[in-house]
Motif scaffolding. Sequence first.
Motif, PDB file in Angstrom:
ATOM      1  N   GLN A 108       0.813  -1.204   0.000  1.00 40.78           N
ATOM      2  CA  GLN A 108       0.000   0.000   0.000  1.00 40.78           C
ATOM      3  C   GLN A 108       0.854   1.265   0.000  1.00 40.78           C
ATOM      4  O   GLN A 108       0.336   2.376  -0.034  1.00 40.78           O
ATOM      5  N   GLY A 109       2.178   1.080   0.019  1.00 33.58           N
ATOM      6  CA  GLY A 109       3.072   2.223  -0.082  1.00 33.58           C
ATOM      7  C   GLY A 109       3.545   2.795   1.238  1.00 33.58           C
ATOM      8  O   GLY A 109       4.139   3.871   1.276  1.00 33.58           O
ATOM      9  N   TRP A 110       3.328   2.091   2.348  1.00 34.83           N
ATOM     10  CA  TRP A 110       3.780   2.598   3.637  1.00 34.83           C
ATOM     11  C   TRP A 110       5.300   2.503   3.743  1.00 34.83           C
ATOM     12  O   TRP A 110       5.913   1.510   3.329  1.00 34.83           O
ATOM     13  N   THR A 111       5.917   3.515   4.323  1.00 38.73           N
ATOM     14  CA  THR A 111       7.347   3.474   4.616  1.00 38.73           C
ATOM     15  C   THR A 111       7.558   2.732   5.935  1.00 38.73           C
ATOM     16  O   THR A 111       6.607   2.475   6.693  1.00 38.73           O
ATOM     17  N   ASN A 112       8.816   2.405   6.250  1.00 38.91           N
ATOM     18  CA  ASN A 112       9.106   1.745   7.525  1.00 38.91           C
ATOM     19  C   ASN A 112       8.658   2.599   8.705  1.00 38.91           C
ATOM     20  O   ASN A 112       8.136   2.083   9.699  1.00 38.91           O
ATOM     21  N   THR A 113       8.852   3.905   8.607  1.00 40.95           N
ATOM     22  CA  THR A 113       8.445   4.802   9.690  1.00 40.95           C
ATOM     23  C   THR A 113       6.937   4.780   9.880  1.00 40.95           C
ATOM     24  O   THR A 113       6.433   4.729  11.011  1.00 40.95           O
ATOM     25  N   GLU A 114       6.202   4.804   8.773  1.00 41.48           N
ATOM     26  CA  GLU A 114       4.738   4.753   8.862  1.00 41.48           C
ATOM     27  C   GLU A 114       4.273   3.426   9.437  1.00 41.48           C
ATOM     28  O   GLU A 114       3.333   3.376  10.254  1.00 41.48           O
ATOM     29  N   ILE A 115       4.910   2.337   9.029  1.00 42.80           N
ATOM     30  CA  ILE A 115       4.541   1.019   9.557  1.00 42.80           C
ATOM     31  C   ILE A 115       4.771   0.988  11.065  1.00 42.80           C
ATOM     32  O   ILE A 115       3.920   0.526  11.834  1.00 42.80           O
ATOM     33  N   ALA A 116       5.925   1.492  11.498  1.00 44.40           N
ATOM     34  CA  ALA A 116       6.252   1.486  12.923  1.00 44.40           C
ATOM     35  C   ALA A 116       5.239   2.300  13.719  1.00 44.40           C
ATOM     36  O   ALA A 116       4.761   1.863  14.784  1.00 44.40           O
ATOM     37  N   LEU A 148       1.490   0.626  13.391  1.00 43.90           N
ATOM     38  CA  LEU A 148       1.349  -0.706  13.984  1.00 43.90           C
ATOM     39  C   LEU A 148       1.975  -0.793  15.371  1.00 43.90           C
ATOM     40  O   LEU A 148       2.054  -1.875  15.947  1.00 43.90           O
ATOM     41  N   HIS A 149       2.452   0.364  15.877  1.00 42.38           N
ATOM     42  CA  HIS A 149       3.015   0.450  17.226  1.00 42.38           C
ATOM     43  C   HIS A 149       4.189  -0.516  17.413  1.00 42.38           C
ATOM     44  O   HIS A 149       4.232  -1.310  18.358  1.00 42.38           O
ATOM     45  N   LEU A 150       5.136  -0.423  16.468  1.00 38.59           N
ATOM     46  CA  LEU A 150       6.333  -1.253  16.514  1.00 38.59           C
ATOM     47  C   LEU A 150       7.564  -0.356  16.505  1.00 38.59           C
ATOM     48  O   LEU A 150       7.514   0.784  16.034  1.00 38.59           O
ATOM     49  N   ALA A 151       8.672  -0.873  17.001  1.00 37.54           N
ATOM     50  CA  ALA A 151       9.937  -0.160  16.855  1.00 37.54           C
ATOM     51  C   ALA A 151      10.362  -0.238  15.394  1.00 37.54           C
ATOM     52  O   ALA A 151      10.143  -1.256  14.716  1.00 37.54           O
ATOM     53  N   GLU A 152      10.974   0.833  14.890  1.00 36.83           N
ATOM     54  CA  GLU A 152      11.379   0.821  13.486  1.00 36.83           C
ATOM     55  C   GLU A 152      12.401  -0.278  13.210  1.00 36.83           C
ATOM     56  O   GLU A 152      12.410  -0.871  12.133  1.00 36.83           O
ATOM     57  N   SER A 153      13.253  -0.575  14.195  1.00 36.45           N
ATOM     58  CA  SER A 153      14.220  -1.661  14.016  1.00 36.45           C
ATOM     59  C   SER A 153      13.506  -2.995  13.866  1.00 36.45           C
ATOM     60  O   SER A 153      13.954  -3.871  13.100  1.00 36.45           O
ATOM     61  N   THR A 154      12.384  -3.156  14.562  1.00 36.13           N
ATOM     62  CA  THR A 154      11.596  -4.388  14.433  1.00 36.13           C
ATOM     63  C   THR A 154      10.981  -4.483  13.043  1.00 36.13           C
ATOM     64  O   THR A 154      10.952  -5.559  12.438  1.00 36.13           O
ATOM     65  N   LYS A 180      12.183  -3.179  10.311  1.00 35.92           N
ATOM     66  CA  LYS A 180      13.266  -3.508   9.376  1.00 35.92           C
ATOM     67  C   LYS A 180      13.582  -4.998   9.408  1.00 35.92           C
ATOM     68  O   LYS A 180      13.835  -5.616   8.367  1.00 35.92           O
ATOM     69  N   THR A 181      13.540  -5.577  10.598  1.00 35.94           N
ATOM     70  CA  THR A 181      13.785  -7.025  10.723  1.00 35.94           C
ATOM     71  C   THR A 181      12.695  -7.806  10.011  1.00 35.94           C
ATOM     72  O   THR A 181      12.975  -8.772   9.281  1.00 35.94           O
ATOM     73  N   HIS A 182      11.442  -7.401  10.202  1.00 35.98           N
ATOM     74  CA  HIS A 182      10.334  -8.077   9.526  1.00 35.98           C
ATOM     75  C   HIS A 182      10.472  -7.959   8.004  1.00 35.98           C
ATOM     76  O   HIS A 182      10.265  -8.939   7.275  1.00 35.98           O
ATOM     77  N   VAL A 183      10.814  -6.768   7.520  1.00 40.32           N
ATOM     78  CA  VAL A 183      10.956  -6.570   6.080  1.00 40.32           C
ATOM     79  C   VAL A 183      12.059  -7.466   5.530  1.00 40.32           C
ATOM     80  O   VAL A 183      11.898  -8.112   4.482  1.00 40.32           O
ATOM     81  N   SER A 184      13.180  -7.549   6.234  1.00 36.48           N
ATOM     82  CA  SER A 184      14.286  -8.407   5.779  1.00 36.48           C
ATOM     83  C   SER A 184      13.846  -9.867   5.710  1.00 36.48           C
ATOM     84  O   SER A 184      14.185 -10.588   4.759  1.00 36.48           O
ATOM     85  N   ARG A 185      13.079 -10.301   6.693  1.00 35.73           N
ATOM     86  CA  ARG A 185      12.605 -11.687   6.708  1.00 35.73           C
ATOM     87  C   ARG A 185      11.612 -11.940   5.577  1.00 35.73           C
ATOM     88  O   ARG A 185      11.625 -13.011   4.958  1.00 35.73           O
ATOM     89  N   ILE A 186      10.757 -10.954   5.312  1.00 41.82           N
ATOM     90  CA  ILE A 186       9.802 -11.091   4.206  1.00 41.82           C
ATOM     91  C   ILE A 186      10.536 -11.252   2.887  1.00 41.82           C
ATOM     92  O   ILE A 186      10.204 -12.136   2.075  1.00 41.82           O
ATOM     93  N   LEU A 187      11.541 -10.415   2.657  1.00 43.17           N
ATOM     94  CA  LEU A 187      12.301 -10.509   1.415  1.00 43.17           C
ATOM     95  C   LEU A 187      12.986 -11.866   1.304  1.00 43.17           C
ATOM     96  O   LEU A 187      12.991 -12.497   0.241  1.00 43.17           O
ATOM     97  N   SER A 188      13.574 -12.309   2.412  1.00 46.89           N
ATOM     98  CA  SER A 188      14.281 -13.593   2.399  1.00 46.89           C
ATOM     99  C   SER A 188      13.336 -14.760   2.148  1.00 46.89           C
ATOM    100  O   SER A 188      13.614 -15.644   1.331  1.00 46.89           O
ATOM    101  N   LYS A 189      12.202 -14.775   2.828  1.00 45.14           N
ATOM    102  CA  LYS A 189      11.271 -15.895   2.719  1.00 45.14           C
ATOM    103  C   LYS A 189      10.583 -15.959   1.357  1.00 45.14           C
ATOM    104  O   LYS A 189      10.305 -17.047   0.840  1.00 45.14           O
TER     105      LYS A 189
END
Length: 222
Positions: free
Chosen positions: A170-178, A181-187, A189-198
């Motif tokens: 939907q075009g959300w940036t990492n900052t917008e997602i954090a 969704l009430h998440l740390a931005e580092s979290t 980034k970790t989720h995004v990396s795992r999504i790309l890998s999987k």
Amino acid sequence: MTTVLIADDQPMQRFGFRMLLESQDDMTVVGEAPNGTEAIRLVDRYHPDVVLMDIRMPGLDGIEATRRIVATGARTRILIVTTFDLDEYAYEGLRAGASGFLVKDAQPEELLSGIRAVAAGDAVVAPSLTRRLLDAYIHHLPTATGPAPEDPRLSTLTDREREILTVIGQGWTNTEIATRLHLAESTVKTHVSRILSKTGARDRVQAVILAYDAQLVTPSQS
């Protein structure tokens, strides 16, 4: 040192790119190609980090050249440069596996930072522009006639990862997602990396395309 191949059928455009890139201490141009066929040959010969790929070239165009280079599994990343920011051919280039998209009238600093980002494995298309491209040319995707069968690339994702892939689409940036969704931005980034890998997505742009292909996102949601 980031090695770059310039693929463009306009000699003056290639000259301008070369002059700009060779003014940088961390970049070197390994070759120039006036068409897609020559670009493929030179990628095979020099294994550059990044190809600046024009779309409209005689003979084999930049889209097909991108598709063939990506299909080889080469580590080379493709950065598409074209005249129009809503060019349907740019959309096809992204689907072919390009890691970024810039217009030729971009500022020199934008081009240089784009090359560095792509070489580092990032995508350089702004989320809003990615969404515009996909929305403008969504007719290229198969017409949905009902619920889509589960895309096998999604099978290993957790519920949270699927949720984040959806909002990436939907075009959300990492900052917008954090923030939303009430998440740390580092979290995030970790989720995004795992999504790309999987999913095997090369970068964020390809993740957006996956979200559309899997019908996690439709134009009305963007």
